[in-house]
Design a protein around this motif. Structure first.
Motif, mmCIF file in Angstrom:
data_model
loop_
_atom_site.group_PDB
_atom_site.id
_atom_site.type_symbol
_atom_site.label_atom_id
_atom_site.label_comp_id
_atom_site.label_asym_id
_atom_site.label_seq_id
_atom_site.Cartn_x
_atom_site.Cartn_y
_atom_site.Cartn_z
ATOM 1 N N ALA A 1 26.754 31.360 29.131
ATOM 2 C CA ALA A 1 25.595 30.921 28.515
ATOM 3 C C ALA A 1 25.528 32.693 30.081
ATOM 4 O O ALA A 1 23.623 32.289 30.038
ATOM 5 N N GLY A 2 26.145 32.273 30.962
ATOM 6 C CA GLY A 2 26.168 33.295 32.130
ATOM 7 C C GLY A 2 25.533 32.592 33.102
ATOM 8 O O GLY A 2 25.477 32.342 34.029
ATOM 9 N N GLU A 3 25.729 31.414 32.991
ATOM 10 C CA GLU A 3 25.152 30.473 34.255
ATOM 11 C C GLU A 3 26.778 29.386 35.090
ATOM 12 O O GLU A 3 27.983 29.575 34.556
ATOM 13 N N MET A 4 26.217 30.124 36.388
ATOM 14 C CA MET A 4 27.881 30.106 37.389
ATOM 15 C C MET A 4 27.892 28.710 38.299
ATOM 16 O O MET A 4 26.951 28.046 38.681
ATOM 17 N N ILE A 5 29.421 27.685 37.974
ATOM 18 C CA ILE A 5 29.329 26.726 39.046
ATOM 19 C C ILE A 5 30.384 26.115 39.763
ATOM 20 O O ILE A 5 31.155 26.920 39.224
ATOM 21 N N GLY A 6 29.265 26.793 41.584
ATOM 22 C CA GLY A 6 30.831 26.629 41.909
ATOM 23 C C GLY A 6 30.334 27.434 42.965
ATOM 24 O O GLY A 6 29.355 28.745 43.143
ATOM 25 N N PHE A 7 31.174 28.206 43.928
ATOM 26 C CA PHE A 7 30.963 29.104 44.959
ATOM 27 C C PHE A 7 32.088 30.098 45.103
ATOM 28 O O PHE A 7 33.358 29.270 45.627
ATOM 29 N N VAL A 8 32.484 31.251 44.821
ATOM 30 C CA VAL A 8 34.226 32.654 45.042
ATOM 31 C C VAL A 8 32.503 33.131 45.655
ATOM 32 O O VAL A 8 33.324 34.675 45.491
ATOM 33 N N GLY A 9 31.848 33.607 46.146
ATOM 34 C CA GLY A 9 30.913 34.974 46.547
ATOM 35 C C GLY A 9 29.905 34.658 47.861
ATOM 36 O O GLY A 9 28.784 33.592 46.302
ATOM 37 N N GLY A 10 28.837 35.309 48.169
ATOM 38 C CA GLY A 10 28.124 34.931 48.526
ATOM 39 C C GLY A 10 27.274 36.125 46.838
ATOM 40 O O GLY A 10 27.583 36.591 45.782
ATOM 41 N N GLN A 11 25.818 36.095 46.722
ATOM 42 C CA GLN A 11 24.487 36.145 46.062
ATOM 43 C C GLN A 11 24.849 37.997 45.504
ATOM 44 O O GLN A 11 24.886 38.414 44.852
ATOM 45 N N CYS A 12 25.575 38.302 46.821
ATOM 46 C CA CYS A 12 25.878 39.993 46.309
ATOM 47 C C CYS A 12 27.112 40.431 44.737
ATOM 48 O O CYS A 12 27.152 41.436 44.679
ATOM 49 N N ILE A 13 27.777 39.125 45.109
ATOM 50 C CA ILE A 13 28.483 39.633 43.977
ATOM 51 C C ILE A 13 28.679 38.070 42.596
ATOM 52 O O ILE A 13 29.440 38.729 42.034
ATOM 53 N N GLN A 14 27.014 37.621 42.907
ATOM 54 C CA GLN A 14 27.443 36.863 41.835
ATOM 55 C C GLN A 14 27.516 37.516 40.815
ATOM 56 O O GLN A 14 28.253 36.934 39.295
ATOM 57 N N SER A 15 26.100 38.644 40.578
ATOM 58 C CA SER A 15 26.164 38.828 38.999
ATOM 59 C C SER A 15 26.912 39.956 38.394
ATOM 60 O O SER A 15 27.422 40.083 37.617
ATOM 61 N N LEU A 16 28.223 40.744 38.920
ATOM 62 C CA LEU A 16 29.667 41.518 39.257
ATOM 63 C C LEU A 16 30.379 40.189 38.343
ATOM 64 O O LEU A 16 30.885 40.384 37.232
ATOM 65 N N VAL A 17 30.022 39.198 39.510
ATOM 66 C CA VAL A 17 31.477 37.631 38.524
ATOM 67 C C VAL A 17 31.349 37.370 37.143
ATOM 68 O O VAL A 17 31.556 36.967 36.175
ATOM 69 N N ILE A 18 29.308 37.579 37.429
ATOM 70 C CA ILE A 18 29.262 37.130 35.789
ATOM 71 C C ILE A 18 29.342 37.337 34.260
ATOM 72 O O ILE A 18 29.696 37.263 33.887
ATOM 73 N N SER A 19 29.384 38.926 34.644
ATOM 74 C CA SER A 19 29.018 40.064 33.717
ATOM 75 C C SER A 19 30.712 39.688 33.197
ATOM 76 O O SER A 19 30.921 39.862 32.582
ATOM 77 N N GLN A 20 31.526 40.254 34.462
ATOM 78 C CA GLN A 20 33.317 39.841 34.208
ATOM 79 C C GLN A 20 33.619 38.752 33.759
ATOM 80 O O GLN A 20 34.103 38.750 32.830
ATOM 81 N N ALA A 21 33.410 37.666 33.695
ATOM 82 C CA ALA A 21 33.311 36.295 33.245
ATOM 83 C C ALA A 21 32.838 36.610 32.207
ATOM 84 O O ALA A 21 33.557 36.229 30.838
ATOM 85 N N LEU A 22 31.774 37.162 31.476
ATOM 86 C CA LEU A 22 31.700 37.396 29.939
ATOM 87 C C LEU A 22 32.352 38.102 29.387
ATOM 88 O O LEU A 22 32.518 37.671 28.282
#
Length: 314
Positions: free
Chosen positions: A33-54
């Motif tokens: 569903a595009g929810e991130m649980i945990g921390f792998v970097g700041g807000q700047c990269i969060q959307s990029l990481v979620i898109s790549q993970a999906l």
């Protein structure tokens, strides 16, 4: 999520270059569903990481992702997806994204030597093997077809693979029970001659043409198999072919990347992908809403909105 058979991705930080808030070894989960649980970097990269993970969940493949502000690294690299770091703090983060997908269900219907062989071999091929036979669905010793149909449907899940190997005892009843499910494969163990009789029976009972065309009968690749174990191998070979080609019978289940709770837009200042529904930094200009990754980008936009008012949704 594993117990609930929900797909997700594990994101692990494998390398960083300062300045970066990420720490090597840090992990996060990204749900379908595009929810991130945990921390792998700041807000700047969060959307990029979620898109790549999906994307990894949809493809079922792992991926190395490099997010960097070093312009010399922003070029195509074999095996690595390289994305620009848009944070003003700059830095570099390299991540390994691994999708965790539930093993697909293989439902074997019927009690026969071929059915038994299918179950024994399939457990070695990353399938969640289930089986049902009419005698297993009977109540108080009575063959109850209605209860049998309910039992079949209870074992199904979206994208399941089904093989009917009742050897003609209740082929039509079993196939009719599959109506309305999103399935990846339906095979019937039968002879070419009897196949026509089964299809005619299904059509007379209102089964759709799409289902009849999707049905593989006789099930299995034509490899000259003779004994039950060999026939089971040919059926599993056909299932593997279908699985890798991602064939699906309608009604199709929406891809895991489809998420109506996300509305991705591009930050007009840094060009970062932002979820407009969750970002805390928004602004409205000429009746249109804009999303930003941080307060700085929002402030820059408000200084000269007419210059940046060209953002588009992803």
């Amino acid at each position: 999520m594993e117990e609930a058979r929900e797909p997700f991705a594990v994101v692990t930080v494998v390398r960083t270059v300062k300045p970066s808030s990420a720490i090597v070894g840090a992990k996060a989960l990204v749900t379908a569903a595009g929810e991130m649980i945990g921390f792998v970097g700041g807000q700047c990269i969060q959307s990029l990481v979620i898109s790549q993970a999906l994307a990894c969940i949809e493809k079922g493949a792992s991926q190395l992702v490099l997010i960097t502000s070093d312009l010399s690294q922003l070029r195509s690299t074999d095996g690595i997806t390289v994305l620009p770091m848009t944070c003003h703090s700059e830095g570099t983060v390299e991540l390994f994204i691994e999708p965790k997908l539930p093993a697909p269900v293989l439902l074997v219907i019927g009690h026969s030597p071929i059915a038994d062989s299918l179950q024994k071999i399939a457990v070695h091929l990353d399938f969640q093997v289930k089986s049902v036979a009419l005698d297993h669905a009977s109540s108080d010793g009575a063959d109850n077809l209605s209860r049998f149909t309910e039992t079949i449907r209870a074992h199904l899940s979206p994208g399941a693979y089904v093989v009917v190997a009742s050897m003609g005892l209740y082929d039509t009843e079993s196939l009719r029970a599959l109506q309305g499910f999103s399935l990846s494969y339906v095979g019937l163990v039968t002879s070419p001659r009897r196949r026509e009789a089964v299809l005619a029976d299904l059509q007379n009972q209102g089964v759709s043409e799409a289902f009849c065309s999707f049905l593989s009968a006789p099930a299995g690749l034509d490899l000259g198999a003779v004994d039950p174990a060999e026939i089971a191998v040919t059926i599993l070979a056909e299932i593997i072919e279908s699985r890798r080609k991602k064939q699906t019978l309608a009604p199709v289940t929406p891809p895991v990347t489809e998420n109506k709770s996300r509305r991705e837009v591009i930050d007009p200042i840094c060009r970062m992908v932002v979820d407009l529904n969750t970002t805390l930094h928004k602004a409205e200009y000429q009746g249109k809403e804009y999303g930003f990754c941080c307060p700085h980008c929002r402030q820059e936009f408000l200084k000269h909105p007419e210059t940046y008012a060209c953002t588009v949704e992803v």
